[in-house]
Design an enzyme around this catalytic site. Structure first.
Site, mmCIF file in Angstrom:
data_model
loop_
_atom_site.group_PDB
_atom_site.id
_atom_site.type_symbol
_atom_site.label_atom_id
_atom_site.label_comp_id
_atom_site.label_asym_id
_atom_site.label_seq_id
_atom_site.Cartn_x
_atom_site.Cartn_y
_atom_site.Cartn_z
ATOM 1 N N HIS A 60 3.621 -15.864 -2.948
ATOM 2 C CA HIS A 60 3.348 -14.427 -2.981
ATOM 3 C C HIS A 60 1.852 -14.139 -2.905
ATOM 4 O O HIS A 60 1.148 -14.153 -3.913
ATOM 5 C CB HIS A 60 3.926 -13.864 -4.291
ATOM 6 N N HIS A 62 -1.261 -11.704 -0.544
ATOM 7 C CA HIS A 62 -1.555 -10.650 0.430
ATOM 8 C C HIS A 62 -2.798 -11.085 1.194
ATOM 9 O O HIS A 62 -3.879 -11.184 0.609
ATOM 10 C CB HIS A 62 -1.792 -9.314 -0.276
ATOM 11 N N LEU A 63 -2.613 -11.367 2.492
ATOM 12 C CA LEU A 63 -3.755 -11.774 3.315
ATOM 13 C C LEU A 63 -4.337 -10.593 4.084
ATOM 14 O O LEU A 63 -5.389 -10.705 4.709
ATOM 15 C CB LEU A 63 -3.358 -12.900 4.277
ATOM 16 N N ARG A 64 -3.620 -9.452 4.041
ATOM 17 C CA ARG A 64 -4.118 -8.153 4.547
ATOM 18 C C ARG A 64 -4.302 -8.059 6.059
ATOM 19 O O ARG A 64 -4.608 -6.988 6.552
ATOM 20 C CB ARG A 64 -5.439 -7.753 3.870
ATOM 21 N N ASN A 94 3.263 -6.215 3.739
ATOM 22 C CA ASN A 94 2.678 -4.861 3.667
ATOM 23 C C ASN A 94 1.298 -4.796 4.320
ATOM 24 O O ASN A 94 0.304 -4.402 3.720
ATOM 25 C CB ASN A 94 2.646 -4.338 2.224
ATOM 26 N N ASP A 152 7.515 -5.906 -0.514
ATOM 27 C CA ASP A 152 6.663 -5.977 -1.705
ATOM 28 C C ASP A 152 5.657 -4.830 -1.795
ATOM 29 O O ASP A 152 5.002 -4.482 -0.816
ATOM 30 C CB ASP A 152 5.887 -7.289 -1.743
ATOM 31 N N HIS A 179 10.725 -6.023 -4.811
ATOM 32 C CA HIS A 179 9.761 -5.512 -5.788
ATOM 33 C C HIS A 179 10.538 -4.614 -6.758
ATOM 34 O O HIS A 179 10.954 -3.520 -6.392
ATOM 35 C CB HIS A 179 8.684 -4.735 -5.043
ATOM 36 N N ASP A 305 0.468 -13.406 -6.515
ATOM 37 C CA ASP A 305 0.359 -12.011 -6.067
ATOM 38 C C ASP A 305 -1.115 -11.664 -5.800
ATOM 39 O O ASP A 305 -1.587 -10.572 -6.124
ATOM 40 C CB ASP A 305 0.969 -11.036 -7.073
ATOM 41 N N HIS A 309 -8.621 -6.198 -2.883
ATOM 42 C CA HIS A 309 -9.005 -4.821 -2.537
ATOM 43 C C HIS A 309 -10.518 -4.766 -2.494
ATOM 44 O O HIS A 309 -11.183 -5.287 -3.393
ATOM 45 C CB HIS A 309 -8.498 -3.829 -3.598
#
Ligand code: DOR
Length: 442
Positions: A60, A62-64, A94, A152, A179, A305, A309
Site C-alpha cells: 500500500h 502512493h507513488l502519485r 488514486n 483507496d 478503504h 500507506d 503531499h
C-alpha cells in the site's frame, strides 16, 4: 543483469519462507542466490551482526504518478522504497488520471521499467474515476497483471457495487481492498472521534465508520467466497472482526501501518497536520489491539500507506491540510523499535509481515523469499542495532511529511538488492538500477 559474484559472510539470515534464522554465508551470482551455507565466492562483504532478509514488500503506497508529480514520482517513490529496504511496492490507483483501465496501469508499468528502483505491482481502481458507481475495467486490468483492486482514499459506499466487484474479482482470484469508511458517519471529519476531538474542537471520525464497513465487506466476501483485503486497520473492533472472520474461514487478509501501531490521537493536540491521516490516529487501546493482531497473525502485513503531499499543501492549518504520511523509509525501523525490541514480534515474524506474507498474498514470484539457491537475489541487509534519528529533509521522497521526524529509531538499512544489483549501498540509493518491469520469474 548483474554479472558479479559476491558473498555476504556471516549474516544472520532471517527467512520466514524457509524458517531459517541463523548465521550463514550467502553467495550471490548474477541476479540469483547461488548458495546459502558455508561456501564463499567472489568479493566478501562482511555481514557479521547484520540481518539478511528477503527484500521488503509494501502492499500500500502512493507513488502519485501520473498527475501528482509535485508530491512523488515512480522514480522518487521507489528510491525512497529501496532506501527503506523494499524490493516491491503496490501503488494505489488514486492518480490523475485514475488507474481504472489498462492504459494507466501500463503507463505506470512503463514508468517502472524506465525508472523504478524496485518492482512495481499496480493496484487497479474498483470503480470508474473512484466514483463508487460503475465498475472499472477489472478484466482488462487483470489481463495486464493486476492482482488487487482498490478505490483507496474513497470507500466503495454501495453494497451492491462492492458485491459485484468481489464477484468479478473472484473470476481471476483477485482481491478487492476497500478503504473502510462509512462516509455517512465521517462527512467533514478531522480526527478520531473521542475525548481529544471534543477537547480540540475538531469534528470526529467515529470508529464505527470503519468497523461497520469492514463487517459489511466480510459478510459480502463470505457469501461469494471472494477475497477481501482490509487496508490500514485502525481500531480494536476491526481487529476482532477480522480475527473472527479468519476463524470462520472467510478469505480475508489485512494490513496495519506503522503509524497506527505506534501513534495515538494525542499527537493531534499539536495541531501539526503531519499527524492528519485517514483513517485517523486512534487511542492507545487501539494501538495495543493492532499490535496483538499482528502478533497473533490476524493482521497479515505491515504496509505503509506512504502518502506523500508537497509542503505547500500539507503544511497548512489542520482543517485545510490533506490526509497522509510518508512511511517507506521508516517502516522497518519503526517495526524494530516498536514491535521487535519490546517483544511483540520476533524478528522473523516482523520480516514475515514486512515481506513474506504480503508477497505471498499477491503471488509475487521472486519476492518474500525463500533465501535459497536459485532464487532471485531480492534482499535487504540491515543493522538491527544501529540507532539513528529521522530527519524529514534527508528523505528520498519528493515530500517531507514524515510523522517520525526527530525520533530515534533502531534498525538501519545497509544494502538493498534487486535481482543481485545494489539499489542501495551503504545506505545510499544507487541509480540506475532497473531493467525488468513487473515481477520476475523465479
Ligand atoms: O491518509 C490517507 N492518504 N489515506 C488514504 O486513504 C489516502 C491517502 C492519500 O492518497 O493521500
Amino acid at each position: 543483469m548483474s554479472d558479479s559474484v559476491f558473498t555476504f559472510t556471516g549474516a544472520r539470515v532471517v527467512d520466514p519462507a524457509s524458517g531459517r534464522d541463523q548465521a550463514a554465508n550467502v553467495v550471490v551470482d548474477g541476479d540469483r542466490i547461488a548458495s546459502v551455507g558455508r561456501a564463499s565466492r567472489g568479493l566478501a562483504i562482511p555481514a557479521e551482526g547484520l540481518v539478511l532478509a528477503p527484500g521488503l514488500v509494501d502492499l500500500h503506497v502512493h507513488l502519485r504518478e501520473p498527475g501528482g508529480e509535485d508530491a512523488e514520482t515512480v522514480e522518487s517513490g521507489t528510491t525512497a522504497a529501496a532506501a527503506g529496504g523494499y524490493t516491491a511496492v503496490c501503488p494505489m490507483a488514486n492518480t490523475q488520471p485514475v488507474a481504472d483501465h489498462a492504459g494507466v496501469i501500463e503507463q505506470v508499468l512503463r514508468l517502472a521499467r524506465e525508472a523504478a528502483m524496485c518492482d512495481v505491482f499496480p493496484v487497479g481502481a474498483v470503480t470508474r474515476g473512484l466514483a463508487g458507481e460503475e465498475l472499472a475495467e477489472l478484466g482488462a486490468m487483470a489481463a495486464v497483471g493486476v492482482r488487487c483492486f482498490s478505490d483507496d482514499g474513497h470507500p466503495v459506499q454501495s453494497a451492491r457495487v462492492m458485491r459485484r466487484a468481489l464477484a468479478y474479482a473472484r473470476t481471476w482470484d483477485a482481491i478487492v481492498c476497500n478503504h473502510a469508511e462509512e462516509r455517512t458517519l465521517t462527512g467533514g471529519a478531522q480526527m478520531h472521534e473521542g475525548a481529544q476531538s471534543d477537547l480540540l474542537g475538531l469534528t470526529g471520525w467515529p470508529r464505527e465508520a470503519e468497523e461497520s464497513m469492514v463487517a459489511r465487506d466480510l459478510i459480502l466476501a463470505r457469501g461469494l467466497g471472494a477475497r477481501l483485503h482490509v487496508p490500514h486497520v485502525s481500531t480494536a473492533e476491526t481487529v476482532a472482526l477480522i480475527r473472527a472472520a479468519k476463524a470462520d474461514r472467510i478469505r480475508v487478509t489485512a494490513e496495519a501501518t506503522p503509524h497506527h501501531f505506534t501513534l495515538t490521537d494525542d499527537e493531534v493536540s499539536t495541531y501539526d497536520p503531519v499527524y492528519k491521516v485517514n483513517p485517523p490516529l486512534r487511542l492507545k487501546t487501539d494501538v495495543e489491539a493492532v499490535r496483538e493482531g499482528l502478533a497473533d497473525g490476524t493482521i497479515d502485513a505491515i504496509a505503509t500507506d506512504h502518502a506523500p503531499h508537497p509542503p505547500e499543501e500539507k503544511e497548512r492549518e489542520w482543517a485545510a491540510a490533506p490526509c497522509g504520511m510518508l512511511g517507506l523509509e521508516t517502516a522497518l525501523a519503526v517495526t524494530i523499535t516498536e514491535l521487535v525490541r519490546p517483544g511483540v514480534l520476533t524478528l522473523s515474524e516482523a520480516v514475515a509481515a514486512l515481506s513474506t506474507k504480503p508477497a505471498r498474498s499477491r503471488d509475487m514470484v521472486g519476492h518474500g523469499g525463500p533465501i535459497a539457491a536459485g532464487t532471485p537475489a531480492n534482499l535487504v541487509l540491515f543493522d538491527p542495532e544501529q540507532r539513528w534519528t529521522v530527519t524529514a529533509r534527508s528523505s528520498h521522497s519528493r515530500s517531507r511529511n514524515t510523522p517520525f521526524a526527530g525520533r530515534q529509531l533502531w534498525g538501519r538499512v545497509r544494502h538493498t538488492l534487486l535481482r543481485g544489483r545494489f539499489t542501495v549501498r551503504d545506505g545510499e540509493p544507487l541509480r540506475p538500477a532497473h531493467e525488468d518491469g513487473m515481477g520476475d520469474g523465479a
